[in-house]
Design an enzyme around this catalytic site. Structure first.
Site, short mmCIF file in Angstrom:
data_model
loop_
_atom_site.label_atom_id
_atom_site.label_comp_id
_atom_site.label_asym_id
_atom_site.label_seq_id
_atom_site.Cartn_x
_atom_site.Cartn_y
_atom_site.Cartn_z
N GLY B 55 46.44 31.64 19.59
CA GLY B 55 45.19 30.74 19.73
C GLY B 55 45.83 29.42 19.95
CB ALA B 57 46.96 27.67 15.00
CG HIS B 279 26.71 27.31 13.75
ND1 HIS B 279 25.47 27.03 14.41
CD2 HIS B 279 27.82 26.34 14.09
CE1 HIS B 279 25.78 26.02 15.09
NE2 HIS B 279 26.94 25.37 15.00
CB SER B 297 25.41 23.63 21.41
OG SER B 297 25.70 22.26 21.02
NE ARG B 343 28.12 23.12 12.46
CZ ARG B 343 29.61 23.33 12.79
NH1 ARG B 343 30.38 24.18 12.31
NH2 ARG B 343 29.69 22.95 14.14
CD GLU B 438 38.30 30.69 11.65
OE1 GLU B 438 38.67 30.40 13.04
OE2 GLU B 438 37.69 31.27 11.18
NE ARG B 448 35.49 24.81 11.66
CZ ARG B 448 34.81 24.67 12.40
NH1 ARG B 448 34.85 23.46 12.94
NH2 ARG B 448 33.92 25.55 13.07
C1 LIG Z 1 31.61 30.16 19.34
C2 LIG Z 1 32.77 29.42 18.52
C3 LIG Z 1 32.70 27.97 18.72
C4 LIG Z 1 33.40 27.14 18.25
N1 LIG Z 1 33.54 25.80 18.50
C5 LIG Z 1 34.41 25.00 17.95
C6 LIG Z 1 34.21 23.59 18.12
O1 LIG Z 1 33.53 23.16 19.08
N2 LIG Z 1 35.05 22.72 17.54
C7 LIG Z 1 36.00 23.32 16.65
O2 LIG Z 1 36.91 22.50 16.04
N3 LIG Z 1 36.03 24.69 16.32
C8 LIG Z 1 35.15 25.35 16.89
N4 LIG Z 1 35.17 26.64 16.62
C9 LIG Z 1 36.09 27.27 15.63
C10 LIG Z 1 37.57 27.41 16.30
O3 LIG Z 1 37.36 27.83 17.64
C11 LIG Z 1 38.52 28.31 15.64
O4 LIG Z 1 38.59 28.12 14.09
C12 LIG Z 1 39.91 28.01 16.15
O5 LIG Z 1 39.88 28.32 17.47
C13 LIG Z 1 40.98 29.09 15.56
O6 LIG Z 1 42.16 29.03 16.13
P1 LIG Z 1 43.35 30.03 15.66
O7 LIG Z 1 44.33 29.53 16.55
O8 LIG Z 1 43.70 29.79 14.08
O9 LIG Z 1 43.00 31.46 15.84
P2 LIG Z 1 42.53 32.34 16.83
O10 LIG Z 1 42.19 31.49 18.47
O11 LIG Z 1 41.38 33.06 16.50
O12 LIG Z 1 43.58 33.18 17.60
C14 LIG Z 1 43.93 34.28 16.79
C15 LIG Z 1 45.18 34.91 17.37
O13 LIG Z 1 45.79 35.86 16.65
C16 LIG Z 1 46.08 37.28 17.32
N5 LIG Z 1 45.88 38.15 16.34
C17 LIG Z 1 44.93 38.28 15.32
N6 LIG Z 1 45.27 39.38 14.52
C18 LIG Z 1 46.41 39.97 14.98
C19 LIG Z 1 47.17 41.05 14.68
N7 LIG Z 1 47.09 41.88 13.73
N8 LIG Z 1 48.25 41.23 15.61
C20 LIG Z 1 48.65 40.43 16.64
N9 LIG Z 1 47.88 39.41 17.04
C21 LIG Z 1 46.82 39.16 16.32
C22 LIG Z 1 45.06 37.18 18.50
O14 LIG Z 1 45.39 37.68 19.63
C23 LIG Z 1 44.91 35.64 18.79
O15 LIG Z 1 46.15 35.42 19.62
C24 LIG Z 1 34.48 27.78 17.03
C25 LIG Z 1 34.37 29.24 16.93
C26 LIG Z 1 33.44 29.58 17.39
C27 LIG Z 1 33.39 31.00 17.12
#
Ligand SMILES: Cc1cc2nc3c(=O)[nH]c(=O)nc-3n(C[C@H](O)[C@H](O)[C@H](O)COP(=O)(O)OP(=O)(O)OC[C@H]3O[C@@H](n4cnc5c(N)ncnc54)[C@H](O)[C@@H]3O)c2cc1C
Ligand code: SF4
Ligand code: FES
Lengths: 245, 647
Positions: B55, B57, B279, B297, B343, B438, B448
């Protein structure tokens, strides 16, 4: 409503595969297509059968993971809609629904409706980026971008990499997908230094993966859930020709 | 010294050192960067780093580590790194650019975030996040992220909840998608360059700890079913949030807790698991088959008016309910903020009116969001221009036309502020295990702010981790060889779990257990928690878990693609996490941010913090016979602790 599903079942890349008929009953019009399949799968599990494998994740039409050919149309008949956003209210009682995977040689079937789309990643690896290591970027306002260019770049950048364009194309071409990326980056000032090499490398990789050529049938854009327009392909071809001179 | 308490947990030593440098807050990150040891470029090629998750991060972290010359292995469970859940983020990303000249600054973003987090986040971390935010926008623009622009060619911004300045950068309603595609393209560039080896459709099932350090992962190849071992000098988890413990949430279907939970069992402490963000504006559940919830939204609350019928069980169509029989409850209770309260407050108010029996739609779990006034005032065209795509999405899902009949909305689980505990360097309590995005608990406290998750994920991945992990890896030459026995033990554990799941052959599917668990969590550990509800949950969860392990039916074989097996493994871990969430929620008898304990509210029914007793991070250590709580005290040197009010 009650439906008859004819679902493609294939136990792995080397299995021949066949259509299998399932009846599903009491389908609610408010269900999504994938929820309807969830219900079928829950039943199959309890009956000791193998549930139907299909890819999905966001179920919001944005991750590009889902994709099935429904009644002969990639993502189904509703326009500009991914499979996960298709809802059962578009079907009626007694309907027969065929469900098949994307069919294209560069997308081998993994199981049932799941295919391997890693060829798309390799096309991006070939050049679908701007080379800018983290920390080296100038201030974001140092280069203004015309609003029209930014908007057009955005439109091309909305491609979700689902592969419906390939599945729909009689030639199995990946032109729309590749062109969307070339257009997105090629419209921005930041994308200019690598514009030629990018177009050349991505198109060559596309050919190398075994995707067919484009003959302008337009089937791709008709099924594209993000409405990526056909003229991106013309742009790609122009960039490619210029780069190959 | 530890003591047994009534909720079945022990209290251990407090956490005293978070490794944040001392001194003026604006100098701390600089100081840390300067003190961090550097790795000789020639040595980097010999140092292996595993990054799980692609993702915002993980994608940005793997790409950047690759650019720096480390040998990186990247893993995700989807078929392409581009599909990580970050792709779904809609609204935008915050940054203290002050391009508007409206008085924004690093300090203001820092201040808003600490306050928005209801004083449960660390000042040092949050300040750094605000500092780094400006670099993220530069980086993204250079990568070709097509942010919205104005006619002059400069970047457009908008305002978001919890802030009075316009600092949110966006790409229409698809900011997450565009930022992730930027990180993904950087990642694929490194794959092509040979610095990153990508493993898609691989699920991490355990962490290898050897010699007291994180040294690798055990993964399952989801296509072949093979259990693989990958070793490295350090492991980074970027596996996202665990909102799916509730079954229904706005998260992607595959989001899970497995990676962080299994790391937790190996010794990584889990911080503030009970902090959940709900939310207020999501499309309500339409039936038992519901598989996920879709966010609408928050911007809709700018023009939509929220109401329910005054009378209980009023089954008339909304158009047949006259004005004086409607209750515009947000406007009534919060005259100052009206429909724009934050929220958590909007969510709880919706729950309350539904609990009173005044909810609308299937099961009475919904409230109206009505645009009739906006359409009358602004005209249909203007409303369509602003919200057209959202109205379309709503209609696609519900089959109802929101121009003609009010939308129905209901709160849904959206984000988890809790996660693995990390220090200032983003290192967990297991040396060599770093956690970003996250999946960690670090920057948002108990709540948040909108558009801050994307900021945090990219700050961690592009800028913070690549520096801090270097400090750790500079010592890697002295690491011991990985002990074969440790690897074997982890592999066995994974294998046994899989075998066990496949052998029960009971009468219920994993999904049906997941749904039931989610229902327990939603009812008893959701928007409002009480001692009674949490004790009930703590009774029900172990019972249901017991039943799961004795009666789940997982078809198929360990070999090959087996999606039912994948799901069952995730559900098993959700059970254990759910229990810890309830223990955490029970022990925190105050209300703060997204954690509302009904026992702790002021005369107006608003959340009441208890700073004297709870101004700490609750970091839980896993134990065979129950968890141990370690408290990290929170000090506020810069932002004065105050109680929120929105009346
Ligand atoms: C509908 C929605 C809208 C949002 N809108 C906003 C916004 O407008 N602004 C904002 O700041 N935030 C927003 N958020 C929050 C934000 O999108 C997330 O908190 C953020 O994208 C998380 O990113 P991440 O890189 O931590 O994890 P993620 O993007 O969740 O990535 C997780 C990764 O880990 C991998 N993974 C997970 N478990 C395993 C495993 N066991 N083995 C191998 N791989 C695994 C997955 O394949 C994926 O690649 C929103 C969230 C949602 C649900
Ligand atoms: S161009 Fe359209 S159909 Fe093709 S991959 Fe992209 S979104 Fe899918
Ligand atoms: S599941 Fe993500 S686009 Fe359909």
């Amino acid at each position: 409503m009650n439906l008859t599903l004819k679902v493609w079942r294939q136990n792995g890349p080397s299995d021949e595969g066949r259509m299998v008929t399932y009846k599903v009953e009491d389908v609610s019009p408010d269900m999504s297509f994938l929820e309807m399949l969830d219900v079928l799968n829950e039943r199959l599990i309890l009956e000791g059968d193998d549930p139907v494998a299909f890819d999905h994740d966001c179920r919001e039409g944005i991750c590009g993971m889902c994709g099935m050919v429904i009644n002969g149309v990639a993502h189904g008949e509703q326009r500009a809609t991914t499979t996960c956003q298709l809802h059962m209210r578009h079907f009626k009682d007694g309907d027969e629904v065929t469900i098949e995977p994307w069919r294209a040689a560069p997308f081998p079937v993994v199981k049932d409706l799941v295919v391997d789309r890693s060829a798309f990643d390799r096309i991006i690896q070939a050049g679908g980026f701007i080379s800018v290591p983290a920390g080296s970027a100038p201030d974001a306002h140092s280069v203004p971008v015309k609003k029209e260019d930014a908007d057009a770049a955005f439109d091309a950048a909305t491609c979700i990499g689902c592969g419906a364009c390939v599945a729909a194309c009689p030639n199995g071409s990946a032109s729309l997908f590749t062109a969307a990326k070339i257009t997105h980056l090629g419209l921005l000032p930041q994308g200019q230094p690598e514009r030629d090499s990018r177009a050349k490398a991505m198109v060559e990789q596309m050919d190398l993966e075994g995707f067919g050529g484009c003959t302008n049938t337009g089937e791709c854009t008709a099924v594209c859930p993000k409405g990526i327009p056909l003229d991106t392909i013309a742009r790609m071809n122009a960039d490619f020709l210029k780069a190959s001179k | 010294m530890s003591e047994r308490e009534t909720h079945g947990y022990k209290v251990g030593d407090p956490i005293r050192d978070t490794k944040a440098p001392e001194g003026p807050i604006e100098d701390r990150w600089d100081k840390r960067r300067f003190s961090a040891k550097l790795v000789n470029p020639a040595n980097k090629r010999k140092i292996n780093v595993i990054v799980v998750g692609t993702g915002l991060a993980g994608g940005s972290a793997a790409a950047t580590l690759g650019e720096l010359g480390y040998k990186v292995k990247s893993f995700c469970y989807q078929d392409s790194p581009r599909r990580a859940h970050s792709i779904a983020a809609q609204g935008g990303i915050n940054a203290a650019k002050n391009y508007r000249g409206d008085g924004d600054s690093v300090y203001r973003l820092f201040y808003d975030t600490v306050k928005g987090g209801d004083f449960r986040a660390r000042e040092s971390n949050v300040y750094r996040l605000a500092q780094v935010s400006v670099n993220i926008i530069d980086q993204a623009v250079a990568q070709g992220v097509p942010f919205a622009r104005e006619y002059g060619g400069l970047l457009d911004t908008r305002s978001f909840g919890g802030a009075q300045v316009s600092r949110t950068f966006y790409a229409r309603g698809q900011t997450g998608q565009q930022l992730l595609l930027g990180a993904y393209s950087a990642l694929e560039r490194q794959v092509a360059a040979g610095t990153v080896e990508m493993h898609t459709r691989h699920e991490m099932l355990d962490l290898v700890v050897s010699g007291g350090r994180a040294r690798g992962v055990i993964v399952r190849d989801m296509v072949t079913g093979e259990i693989e071992t990958h070793l490295a000098d350090a492991v980074v988890l970027a596996t996202g949030g665990y909102g799916n413990v509730f079954f229904l949430s706005t998260n992607a279907k595959g989001c899970n807790t497995t990676a962080i939970w299994r790391a937790h069992e190996r010794g990584a402490m889990f911080a503030n698991p009970c902090y959940t963000q709900i939310h207020p504006t999501c499309i309500p559940v339409s039936g038992d088959y519901q598989s996920k919830l879709t966010l609408m939204s928050e911007s809709l609350r700018n023009d939509g008016r929220v109401w329910v019928p005054l009378a209980k069980g009023d089954a008339r169509k909304p158009s047949e309910i006259p004005e004086d029989e409607r209750d515009y409850y947000l406007e009534r209770i919060y005259p100052a903020f009206g429909n724009l309260v934050p929220r958590d407050i909007a969510s709880r108010a919706a729950k309350n009116v539904c609990d009173e029996g005044r909810g609308v739609g299937p099961g009475g779990l919904g409230v109206y969001l009505d645009f009739a006034d906006a359409i009358a005032r602004l005209g249909r065209d203007a409303v369509e221009k602003k919200y057209g795509n959202l109205f379309e999405m709503y209609e696609r899902i519900t089959g109802e036309n929101p121009y003609e009949t009010p939308m129905r909305i209901y709160p849904a689980v959206h984000y988890t502020m809790g996660g693995l505990w990390v220090d200032y360097d983003l290192q967990s309590t297991i040396p060599g295990l770093f956690v970003v995005g996250e999946a960690n608990f670090s920057d948002h406290g108990a709540n948040r702010l909108g558009a801050s998750a994307l900021m945090q994920g990219l700050a961690d991945g592009y800028f913070v981790l690549p520096t801090t992990i270097g400090d750790y890896l500079a010592g890697s030459k002295s690491f011991d060889e990985v002990d074969e026995a440790d690897v074997e033990e982890a592999r066995q554990k994974v294998q046994q779990k899989i075998d066990k799941l496949l052998s029960v052959n009971g009468t219920r599917t994993a999904d049906s257990y997941h749904r039931e668990l989610g229902r327990i969590m939603w009812d008893y550990c959701g928007m409002e928690r009480t001692e009674e509800s949490l004790r009930k949950a703590l009774e029900r969860i172990p019972e249901l878990r017991e039943e799961f392990w004795n009666n789940v039916k997982v078809p198929g074989d360990p070999e090959g693609l087996n999606q039912a097996l994948e799901r069952a493994g995730r559900v098993a871990d959700f059970f254990d996490l759910a229990e810890l969430m309830c223990i955490d929620a029970l022990h925190r008898t105050e209300s703060c941010g997204g954690h509302f304990r009904a026992e702790s509210q002021d005369a107006d029914g608003e959340a009441l913090r208890d700073d004297e007793n709870f101004a700490y991070v609750a970091a839980w250590e896993w134990g065979q016979d129950g968890p141990t709580l370690h408290k990290e005290a929170l000090d506020y040197e810069y932002v004065k602790m105050t109680q929120r009010s929105y009346k």
